[in-house]
Scaffold this active site. Structure first.
Site, PDB file in Angstrom:
ATOM      1  N   HIS A  32       0.859  -1.188   0.000  1.00 37.28           N
ATOM      2  CA  HIS A  32       0.000   0.000   0.000  1.00 37.28           C
ATOM      3  C   HIS A  32       0.895   1.238   0.000  1.00 37.28           C
ATOM      4  O   HIS A  32       1.619   1.484   0.959  1.00 37.28           O
ATOM      5  CB  HIS A  32      -0.916  -0.013   1.221  1.00 37.28           C
ATOM      6  CG  HIS A  32      -1.857   1.148   1.247  1.00 37.28           C
ATOM      7  ND1 HIS A  32      -2.886   1.279   0.351  1.00 37.28           N
ATOM      8  CD2 HIS A  32      -1.903   2.251   2.032  1.00 37.28           C
ATOM      9  CE1 HIS A  32      -3.533   2.406   0.601  1.00 37.28           C
ATOM     10  NE2 HIS A  32      -2.955   3.019   1.608  1.00 37.28           N
ATOM     11  N   ASP A  34       0.940   5.072  -0.200  1.00 31.77           N
ATOM     12  CA  ASP A  34       0.213   6.344  -0.158  1.00 31.77           C
ATOM     13  C   ASP A  34       0.913   7.392  -1.021  1.00 31.77           C
ATOM     14  O   ASP A  34       2.100   7.647  -0.832  1.00 31.77           O
ATOM     15  CB  ASP A  34       0.126   6.844   1.285  1.00 31.77           C
ATOM     16  CG  ASP A  34      -0.908   6.080   2.092  1.00 31.77           C
ATOM     17  OD1 ASP A  34      -2.072   6.052   1.659  1.00 31.77           O
ATOM     18  OD2 ASP A  34      -0.545   5.504   3.138  1.00 31.77           O
ATOM     19  N   ASP A 147      -8.265   1.543   1.629  1.00 31.89           N
ATOM     20  CA  ASP A 147      -7.943   2.497   2.683  1.00 31.89           C
ATOM     21  C   ASP A 147      -8.846   3.727   2.791  1.00 31.89           C
ATOM     22  O   ASP A 147      -8.842   4.386   3.821  1.00 31.89           O
ATOM     23  CB  ASP A 147      -6.474   2.938   2.559  1.00 31.89           C
ATOM     24  CG  ASP A 147      -5.897   3.420   3.878  1.00 31.89           C
ATOM     25  OD1 ASP A 147      -6.455   3.060   4.934  1.00 31.89           O
ATOM     26  OD2 ASP A 147      -4.895   4.160   3.869  1.00 31.89           O
ATOM     27  N   HIS A 416      -6.405   9.472  -0.837  1.00 35.39           N
ATOM     28  CA  HIS A 416      -7.181   9.431   0.418  1.00 35.39           C
ATOM     29  C   HIS A 416      -6.445  10.030   1.617  1.00 35.39           C
ATOM     30  O   HIS A 416      -7.042  10.139   2.690  1.00 35.39           O
ATOM     31  CB  HIS A 416      -7.658   8.002   0.702  1.00 35.39           C
ATOM     32  CG  HIS A 416      -6.555   7.005   0.770  1.00 35.39           C
ATOM     33  ND1 HIS A 416      -6.154   6.277  -0.325  1.00 35.39           N
ATOM     34  CD2 HIS A 416      -5.759   6.624   1.782  1.00 35.39           C
ATOM     35  CE1 HIS A 416      -5.152   5.489   0.020  1.00 35.39           C
ATOM     36  NE2 HIS A 416      -4.887   5.675   1.294  1.00 35.39           N
TER      37      HIS A 416
HETATM   38 ZN   LIG Z   1      -3.475   4.847   2.484  1.00 40.54          ZN
END
Ligand SMILES: [Zn+2]
Length: 1013
Positions: A32, A34, A147, A416
């Site tokens: 994951h 970001d 997420d 997000h």
């Molecule tokens: Zn995230």
């Protein structure tokens, strides 16, 4: 992001599937990543992200059973363009072709679902999908929304329109997830739109309580769970390759213990699903930057489990997401249905309502939306220019480069932990910097394009691009562009430094205008002018300035000089008798009454039905707890309040400026009775009507808030006597409205009744509806009947150690100036108006001052018809996109695949002839007797002023599928309804005719013929 330790691993050891059941486990390696949050994109690329793709490529190439899913395209593209060698690129092509490296989701980022607008969601997906299809010939078919903080009902609709076969989410309310797990209801078919229903339904999987990370605790070791490569190290990767917290290696001694932990976890999870297949995501935040360590430990572990599968009752295999969903699909089960309810708001426990981020970082949220509307304006303008002047002097590659930079910046911030305002200050600065850079580039492009259709003299264009300052000469030209495909009459506002100004249109006629001292400064003036513009049309206006007061009407043109009346400060403690001395402000739609005893709004009568509603507006504050030792806190994600809001002021001043274009009411709220400076303000503009041309329904309000005191969350509270029973309506991503009845909870009721507002919120009773429309996202709630409160700004400091360590605390000291438009009327009148008004607020006319041309302006001589003809859609259709993406793939999938697999590079020259068109029906079924009907338009006719339409190809939402060849998986549902097949081959004149049903979004590639007019 993930910061809550997953510690629920050993709560349950029961297992329902014995060895005979044979649980089939799909181990899904993923990372994951970001696109922002704590570290900037550059820092992330350097510390770990580039290594993910380099090392995964190498490791997958070593063993054919290994898999990996790639999710966030921005990182992948940065790696592909700047890091990957030609050998790695060849390996990736091969891995993708064999399905071992799978692109999931495919957007530039994993966008937030609560505070993003659908136009931006579509943009960021299109940007990623276009790249993937062009480069690899692949089209993502599954989502991986693991997420985002809560799930919107718009997302499944958009993913269905994009051609996805299944949708996956994770963060839904903790208690709801518990129930769904127990009842094996984590999987269902979601009909996200109440108008599109089964036509755009999608199979949806909610992740279980372990979410997207592997169990993070091992009972036989102090190290973390299945993370053999440890934790990414910032700012630099360690020189010796030894990362912090690397898990115990899988050896002869640990093998069996590892296997037992994994198998028990698999069995625990299997009990929550209806099929014998278990999705076992292997990874977490920032993983797989050292894939060899990862796979070299997991390989023997999986081998061991499979060798002993009889004993364990479990088999394991590396899998892509499509392999898992294929297995579930093949189970042929009948699935339950979900209607268009969403999963917002989201709580992780009773005191952890993630409703604060709806309002965190108001400035970032505002700049992101502003950039998005500027991009839309520039895309439409460039498309028209390109078709009209294919060989014109604005270099097309230069232009596309400017557009792409802004597309990328607007896409990126939808992340997000981006537009949500939940990032560190340096990451927030990064987003703003990218947006502002993109906007500056596009402004250069706009300046060049605005001038060219009228004047092909290159030297004057360059002049205007490079010397664009508003000088103090006595005349100023302004170009006003309407980026909507509707004709509009509206009022625009230009700030000037002269106290008198007259305005002329491009035909030399005087234009109705009004000038007055600015609300924000006493050395500048607000000039309001009425503009009339066709769809996608721009016009030039001349403003003539004067320092002197005008003597007589002829000198003033049609400019009205408005003067304000000030009302003395009123103290809250003197409000003993109110409502006796009311001041009316009128237009053709409303009578607003202001109370001289309080200086607050008192009531609004909507004149159409002569119905009076008492309405007052003021500011209230929640005083947040910032000390984790003293109870639940508010932070950038979470809003928590045990006490009701308190009045945020002790005194109010008011000024009313009656006008002939607009009347303006300025209210100033003082924290203490004798404060010199106000803490908050409301500026309300009441437009005058011009026949039926201008809508007088729109009360335009701009607020000023800040800097706030620490640990303060401010709401604008609009209180009415509507009998709304605390039921609120708010939009999901500007696409559809959701009904939000007030709910009582044992704890945290205030915060859990907060909802995101992207464009629209309203309250209503049987007779009337009060609507607020917004230029950026906010949190919104109805804490009392007839009341609607909008959280506009937050400034918080908390002492959570991890938060301070990451510098995530929301110490936002900025002054913010958001805008809301307010409407009041009957249910039927407001139903006709609000969707369109919300779009008009998002896409206000672009105003650009330009230098005076060399030749004198022909003041009185009519110039004949306007040089640019308008493009007009019916009132219920919105032109969502008109752009030149620049992709160079063939629209024919087979031809394109042959190109990709031939190994020969595609020509790098972008395709400037393919136009992407999207049209959206704004209304739901049943909203309005007329406007909710399906609409048929002939695209050749609608677009005739753009160029001669030769070919229309209907495509999936992001452009990658020919709609006639798009066959999404069918899932059995309890009511057995199946989607009808979309699209059909059309011939002759029919080719250009499309019928668009309520809430449909249709996407086309348009090819134009040569221009001969
Ligand atoms: Zn995230």
């Amino acid at each position: 992001m993930i910061y809550l330790a997953l510690c629920v691993f050993y709560l349950c050891c029961c297992c329902s599937h014995g060895a005979s059941g044979g649980i089939q486990t799909f181990v899904l390696p993923h990372s994951h990543m970001d696109v922002g949050w704590v570290y900037t994109i550059q820092e992330s690329m350097h510390a770990y992200a580039a290594n993910v793709y380099s090392s995964v490529t190498e490791e997958l190439s070593k063993a054919s059973d290994r898999r990996f899913i790639a999710v966030e395209q921005e990182f992948f593209r940065l790696w592909w363009d700047r890091v990957a060698t030609s050998t790695q690129k060849k390996q990736v092509q091969q891995l993708v072709k064999e399905g071992r490296l799978e692109f999931i989701l495919g957007g530039q980022v994993m966008h937030d679902e609560a505070v993003t607008d659908l136009e931006d969601q579509i943009l960021q997906m299109t940007e990623g999908h276009g790249f993937l299809y062009e480069t690899f010939g692949v089209r993502p078919e599954f989502s991986w929304h693991v997420d985002p903080f809560g799930a919107s009902a718009t997302t499944p609709v958009l993913f269905a329109l994009a051609g996805f076969n299944a949708h996956l989410v994770s963060r839904v309310d903790y208690d709801l997830k518990d129930d769904m797990q127990k009842e094996k209801k984590l999987q269902f078919v979601w009909r996200g739109s109440s108008s599109l229903k089964e036509k755009q339904q999608i199979f949806t999987h909610i992740m279980d309580q372990f979410s997207y990370c592997t169990p993070s605790h091992l009972n036989f070791s102090n190290s973390s769970g299945f993370y053999w490569n440890g934790v990414a190290l910032f700012p630099d990767p360690p020189k010796d390759g030894v990362y912090p917290n690397m898990s115990l290696p899988v050896t002869k001694d640990t093998l069996h213990a590892y296997a037992q932990v994994m198998v028990e976890n698999i069995k625990q999870r299997a009990a929550w699903f209806r099929t014998n297949q278990v999705l076992w995501p292997w990874g977490c935040d920032k993983q797989f930057y050292n894939s060899s360590v990862q796979f070299n430990n997991m390989d023997p572990l999986m081998k061991y489990i499979n060798q002993n599968s009889h004993e364990f009752g479990v088999t394991v295999q590396y899998a892509s997401l499509s392999e898992y969903f294929q297995a579930v699909h093949q189970s042929d089960l009948v699935w339950e249905l979900r209607g268009n309810e969403d999963f917002l708001p989201y709580s992780t426990e009773p005191h952890q309502a993630w409703t604060g981020f709806y309002a965190s970082r108001n400035v970032l949220k505002g700049v992101a939306r502003q950039a998005s509307s500027q991009l839309h304006a520039a895309e439409t303008l460039f498309t028209r220019y390109r078709l009209t002047f294919p060989d014109g002097p604005v270099a097309k590659v230069w232009a596309l480069d400017k557009l792409r930079t802004l597309r990328w910046a607007v896409s990126e911030v939808q992340h997000h932990d981006g537009i949500t305002g939940t990032e560190s200050p340096k990451v927030a600065d990064m987003y703003v910097q990218h947006l502002v850079q993109g906007m500056m580039g596009v402004e250069e492009l706009l300046a060049a394009l605005f001038l060219l259709p009228h004047n092909l003299d290159m030297s004057s264009v360059l002049d205007s691009v490079y010397h664009r300052k508003v000088h103090r000469s006595l005349g100023q030209h302004v170009i006003v562009y309407n980026p909507l495909a509707w004709n509009i009459t509206t009022i625009i506002n230009v700030t000037v430094t002269f106290q008198n100004a007259t305005v002329f249109d491009d035909e030399g006629r005087p234009v109705p205008a009004q000038i007055q001292t600015s609300a924000q400064s006493n050395v500048t003036f607000d000039l309001f002018m009425r503009v009339e513009l066709g769809g996608l049309q721009h016009r030039k206006y001349l403003i003539k300035f004067s320092d002197r007061k005008c003597a007589g009407r002829s000198k003033c043109g049609r400019t009205y000089v408005a003067k304000g009346v000030r009302f003395e400060r009123r103290r809250v403690r003197d409000w003993t008798r109110t409502g006796r001395r009311l001041l009316p402000v009128l237009n053709d739609c409303y009578k607003l009454m202001f109370d001289q005893d309080t200086n607050l709004l008192h009531s609004i009568t909507y004149l159409e039905e002569k119905r009076r509603v008492s309405v007052s507006q003021d500011f209230w504050e929640y005083h947040a707890n910032g000390d984790v030792g003293a109870g639940p806190i508010s932070d950038n994600y979470i809003f928590s309040s045990s006490r009701s809001a308190v009045r945020a002021y002790q005194a109010v001043e008011m000024e009313i400026i009656p006008g002939k274009i607009v009347s303006e009411i300025r209210q100033y709220f003082y924290r203490e009775e004798n404060d010199k400076d106000y803490a908050y303000s409301i500026t309300t503009r009441v437009p005058e009507c011009f026949g039926t041309m201008l809508r007088c329904h729109r009360l335009e309000q701009t607020y000023s808030l800040g800097s706030l005191l620490l640990n303060t969350e401010v709401v604008l509270r609009t209180s009415t006597d509507l009998k709304s029973n605390r039921t609120l309506f708010t939009d999901d991503n500007g696409y559809q409205m959701m009904k939000r009845p007030y709910r009582e909870f044992i704890n945290n009721t205030i915060a859990r009744n907060y909802f995101p507002m992207v464009r629209t919120a309203y309250i209503q009773d049987d007779l009337s509806r009060l609507v607020l429309l917004s230029d950026r996202a906010h949190g919104v709630s109805s804490q009392a009947s007839g009341q609607l409160e909008v959280m506009l700004h937050r400034r918080l400091w908390n002492n959570q150690p991890w938060n301070l360590g990451y510098n995530l605390t929301l110490n936002d000291s900025s002054v913010v100036r958001p805008t809301l438009w307010m409407m009041l009327g009957s249910i039927s009148t407001t139903s006709r108006l609000y969707q369109r008004e919300a779009v008009e607020l998002q896409h206000r006319p672009v105003i650009m001052p330009i230098d005076q041309p060399q030749k004198p302006w022909p003041e009185k001589k009519p110039r004949g018809r306007s040089a640019v003809r308008s493009v007009v859609l019916p009132p219920n259709l919105h032109l969502l996109s008109l752009s030149i993406p620049g992709w160079n793939y063939s629209s024919d999938h087979d031809i394109h695949l042959r190109h990709v697999h031939s190994g020969v590079d595609l020509p790098s020259e972008p395709d400037f002839d393919r136009v992407l068109l999207r049209i959206m029906h704004l209304f739901e079924e049943g909203d309005d007797p007329e406007l909710s009907k399906p609409v048929t338009v002939n695209l050749k006719e609608v677009l005739q002023s753009v160029g001669e339409v030769k070919v229309v190809e209907e495509r999936s939402l992001t452009g990658t599928w020919n709609i006639n060849r798009l066959q999404r998986w069918k899932w059995k549902t309890v009511d057995n309804l199946e989607a009808e097949n979309k699209g059909s081959e059309k011939h002759g004149n029919e080719t250009f005719t499309v019928t668009i049903s309520p809430k449909e979004i249709r996407t086309f590639f348009i090819h134009f013929g040569s221009k001969d007019f």
